[in-house]
Design a protein around this motif. Structure first.
Motif, PDB file in Angstrom:
ATOM      1  N   GLU A 183      32.446  -1.116  24.775  1.00 12.70           N
ATOM      2  CA  GLU A 183      31.337  -0.789  24.487  1.00 12.70           C
ATOM      3  C   GLU A 183      31.071   0.480  25.395  1.00 12.70           C
ATOM      4  OE1 GLU A 183      28.533  -4.007  24.444  1.00 12.70           O
ATOM      5  OE2 GLU A 183      29.659  -5.228  22.856  1.00 12.70           O
ATOM      6  N   ALA A 184      31.411   0.444  26.724  1.00 17.34           N
ATOM      7  CA  ALA A 184      31.150   1.521  27.475  1.00 17.34           C
ATOM      8  C   ALA A 184      31.933   2.784  26.804  1.00 17.34           C
ATOM      9  CB  ALA A 184      31.748   1.236  28.983  1.00 17.34           C
ATOM     10  N   TYR A 185      33.104   2.711  26.501  1.00 16.25           N
ATOM     11  CA  TYR A 185      34.007   3.819  25.906  1.00 16.25           C
ATOM     12  C   TYR A 185      33.168   4.169  24.795  1.00 16.25           C
ATOM     13  CZ  TYR A 185      37.623   6.545  24.175  1.00 16.25           C
ATOM     14  OH  TYR A 185      38.364   7.693  23.860  1.00 16.25           O
ATOM     15  N   ALA A 186      32.860   3.347  23.801  1.00 13.16           N
ATOM     16  CA  ALA A 186      32.223   3.700  22.467  1.00 13.16           C
ATOM     17  C   ALA A 186      30.911   4.672  22.945  1.00 13.16           C
ATOM     18  CB  ALA A 186      31.731   2.761  21.560  1.00 13.16           C
ATOM     19  N   GLU A 187      29.919   4.020  23.827  1.00 11.28           N
ATOM     20  CA  GLU A 187      28.878   4.568  24.214  1.00 11.28           C
ATOM     21  C   GLU A 187      28.993   5.992  24.756  1.00 11.28           C
ATOM     22  OE1 GLU A 187      25.772   3.772  28.047  1.00 11.28           O
ATOM     23  OE2 GLU A 187      26.224   2.089  26.626  1.00 11.28           O
ATOM     24  N   ARG A 188      30.082   5.938  25.509  1.00 14.31           N
ATOM     25  CA  ARG A 188      30.307   7.700  26.075  1.00 14.31           C
ATOM     26  C   ARG A 188      30.891   8.469  24.885  1.00 14.31           C
ATOM     27  NH1 ARG A 188      34.852   7.637  30.558  1.00 14.31           N
ATOM     28  NH2 ARG A 188      35.937   7.463  28.715  1.00 14.31           N
ATOM     29  N   GLU A 189      31.151   7.974  23.758  1.00 17.93           N
ATOM     30  CA  GLU A 189      31.584   8.854  22.520  1.00 17.93           C
ATOM     31  C   GLU A 189      30.474   8.882  21.692  1.00 17.93           C
ATOM     32  OE1 GLU A 189      34.622  10.596  22.256  1.00 17.93           O
ATOM     33  OE2 GLU A 189      34.906   9.875  24.354  1.00 17.93           O
ATOM     34  N   ARG A 190      29.362   8.232  21.806  1.00 15.89           N
ATOM     35  CA  ARG A 190      28.084   8.391  21.234  1.00 15.89           C
ATOM     36  C   ARG A 190      28.310   7.756  19.867  1.00 15.89           C
ATOM     37  NH1 ARG A 190      25.066  13.815  23.101  1.00 15.89           N
ATOM     38  NH2 ARG A 190      25.207  13.614  25.170  1.00 15.89           N
ATOM     39  N   GLU A 236      31.037   6.575  13.043  1.00 20.66           N
ATOM     40  CA  GLU A 236      30.795   5.100  13.796  1.00 20.66           C
ATOM     41  C   GLU A 236      31.480   4.541  14.620  1.00 20.66           C
ATOM     42  OE1 GLU A 236      29.036   2.952  10.831  1.00 20.66           O
ATOM     43  OE2 GLU A 236      27.993   4.382   9.776  1.00 20.66           O
ATOM     44  N   LEU A 237      32.830   5.074  14.592  1.00 24.37           N
ATOM     45  CA  LEU A 237      33.906   4.362  15.509  1.00 24.37           C
ATOM     46  C   LEU A 237      34.793   4.945  16.358  1.00 24.37           C
ATOM     47  CD1 LEU A 237      35.499   1.571  15.236  1.00 24.37           C
ATOM     48  CD2 LEU A 237      36.852   2.643  13.560  1.00 24.37           C
ATOM     49  N   ALA A 238      34.820   4.612  17.755  1.00 21.51           N
ATOM     50  CA  ALA A 238      35.387   5.335  18.855  1.00 21.51           C
ATOM     51  C   ALA A 238      36.667   4.141  19.155  1.00 21.51           C
ATOM     52  CB  ALA A 238      34.702   5.244  19.987  1.00 21.51           C
ATOM     53  N   ILE A 239      37.893   4.972  19.104  1.00 24.25           N
ATOM     54  CA  ILE A 239      39.154   4.106  19.563  1.00 24.25           C
ATOM     55  C   ILE A 239      39.641   4.874  20.706  1.00 24.25           C
ATOM     56  CG2 ILE A 239      41.324   3.296  18.866  1.00 24.25           C
ATOM     57  CD1 ILE A 239      40.267   3.134  16.214  1.00 24.25           C
ATOM     58  N   PRO A 240      39.801   4.257  21.883  1.00 18.49           N
ATOM     59  CA  PRO A 240      40.322   4.691  23.199  1.00 18.49           C
ATOM     60  C   PRO A 240      41.872   5.023  23.086  1.00 18.49           C
ATOM     61  CG  PRO A 240      39.949   2.382  23.464  1.00 18.49           C
ATOM     62  CD  PRO A 240      39.464   2.706  22.300  1.00 18.49           C
ATOM     63  N   PRO A 241      42.337   5.553  23.901  1.00 21.11           N
ATOM     64  CA  PRO A 241      43.689   5.703  24.051  1.00 21.11           C
ATOM     65  C   PRO A 241      44.248   4.209  24.330  1.00 21.11           C
ATOM     66  CG  PRO A 241      42.988   7.509  25.459  1.00 21.11           C
ATOM     67  CD  PRO A 241      41.880   6.753  25.088  1.00 21.11           C
ATOM     68  N   GLU A 242      45.654   4.052  24.348  1.00 18.73           N
ATOM     69  CA  GLU A 242      46.250   2.711  24.646  1.00 18.73           C
ATOM     70  C   GLU A 242      45.647   2.162  26.074  1.00 18.73           C
ATOM     71  OE1 GLU A 242      50.544   2.871  24.218  1.00 18.73           O
ATOM     72  OE2 GLU A 242      50.203   3.923  22.232  1.00 18.73           O
ATOM     73  N   THR A 243      45.428   0.873  25.923  1.00 20.67           N
ATOM     74  CA  THR A 243      44.696   0.118  26.981  1.00 20.67           C
ATOM     75  C   THR A 243      46.012  -0.521  27.729  1.00 20.67           C
ATOM     76  OG1 THR A 243      44.277  -1.902  25.660  1.00 20.67           O
ATOM     77  CG2 THR A 243      42.488   0.057  26.072  1.00 20.67           C
TER      78      THR A 243
END
Length: 308
Positions: A106-113, A38-45
């Protein structure tokens, strides 16, 4: 040292912000949490404070928010076009720093589904109140590691002319600043790297509870997905006036340990591998902070290990 305060803004899903001194296990925790379905965490921003500043200027626009995101060399890791991100920012019900940042996450999480997002940029440990002012759903998870092991890890990899006392001062300053800010935050917990390695499941369950995330055992198998997740770092980071160029091999090597299960040998390395001179120099600067955190010191009497 947990702090929790709730108010009417709590209807958004909690967003974990993993922070701490670099080489303290923040990437490890990112991989563990990101393995949850349920959780997406991108690389460092690195751009969150820049976006907040840009959006709070008079006459701020979505274009200014995007420019702030792009001002950091890490932006290229995310693969979003200018057009896509601008469209997402403009589509928000209102325009402010929090909404611009949510558009990205939200765009990042959406891409990770995945339905939820989080963040892991260690240096945000010094900007927690600032970030919370824009993103009240932020729940800060401060990863603390024995500073002598941090020093060993930094000295293993740095290309800068650093010494053990240099790292001790930085480690001490970051921890003290975070702990001073903690009572002012709505959500803040500390976890120890040593617990994450030696007592992994109970520690992850505690973290999951703090961010209202149902337990899922996939977090224990994080290392099976780590190579795929690290593939996002498939390009060199260009020199930008703040930092020298960082090539792909060094970027990947920095996080290589996340591709294996927790390794108990990473705990208390300083006892086996740190020179007496470096240990004494580190403790001269930060011995009291080590003791305050419950870490053993050679100067005297604190019980071995880290208390939570």
């Amino acid at each position: 040292m947990p702090f929790f305060r709730r108010d009417k803004r709590d209807d958004r899903p909690p967003a974990p912000f993993v922070v701490g001194m670099n080489r303290s296990g923040t990437t490890l925790l990112r991989m563990m949490l990101d393995a949850h379905p349920e959780l997406a965490i991108p690389p460092e921003t690195h751009f969150v404070p820049d976006v907040i500043k840009a959006c709070r200027r008079s006459g701020a626009t979505p274009e200014a928010a995007l420019a702030a995101m792009k001002s950091r060399r890490e932006w290229g890791d995310f693969g979003f076009s200018d057009e896509e991100m601008l469209e997402r920012i403009r589509a928000r019900e209102r325009f402010d720093a929090g909404e611009a940042l949510r558009a990205f996450y939200e765009a990042y999480a959406e891409r990770e589904r995945k339905p939820r997002w989080g963040e892991k940029t260690p240096r945000y440990v010094g900007r927690m109140p600032h970030i919370e002012s824009a993103l009240p759903e932020a729940r800060f998870i401060h990863v603390i590691r024995d500073g002598r092991d941090v020093a060993l890890s930094v000295l293993d990899r740095t290309v800068r002319d650093l010494t053990a006392p240099d790292i001790a001062e930085r480690w001490k300053r970051k921890i003290e600043k975070a702990r001073a800010a903690a009572p002012k935050l709505r959500h803040y917990i500390e976890i120890r790297y040593e617990d994450l390695i030696l007592d992994t499941e109970p520690t992850l369950r505690r973290i999951s509870e703090s961010i209202d995330l149902p337990w899922d055992p996939s977090m224990l198998d994080y290392h099976e997905r780590s190579p795929e997740r690290l593939a996002e770092m498939k390009r060199a980071l260009p020199a930008d006036g703040r930092s020298a160029e960082l090539d792909v091999e060094r970027r990947r090597a920095t996080h290589a340990m996340t591709m294996s299960p927790p390794d108990a040998d990473r705990v208390s390395r300083w006892k086996r591998q740190m020179s007496d001179a470096d240990r004494e120099a580190f403790e001269q600067v930060a011995g009291q902070t080590l003791a305050d955190l419950g870490y053993e010191t050679t100067a005297g009497g604190v019980a071995s290990g880290a208390g939570s």
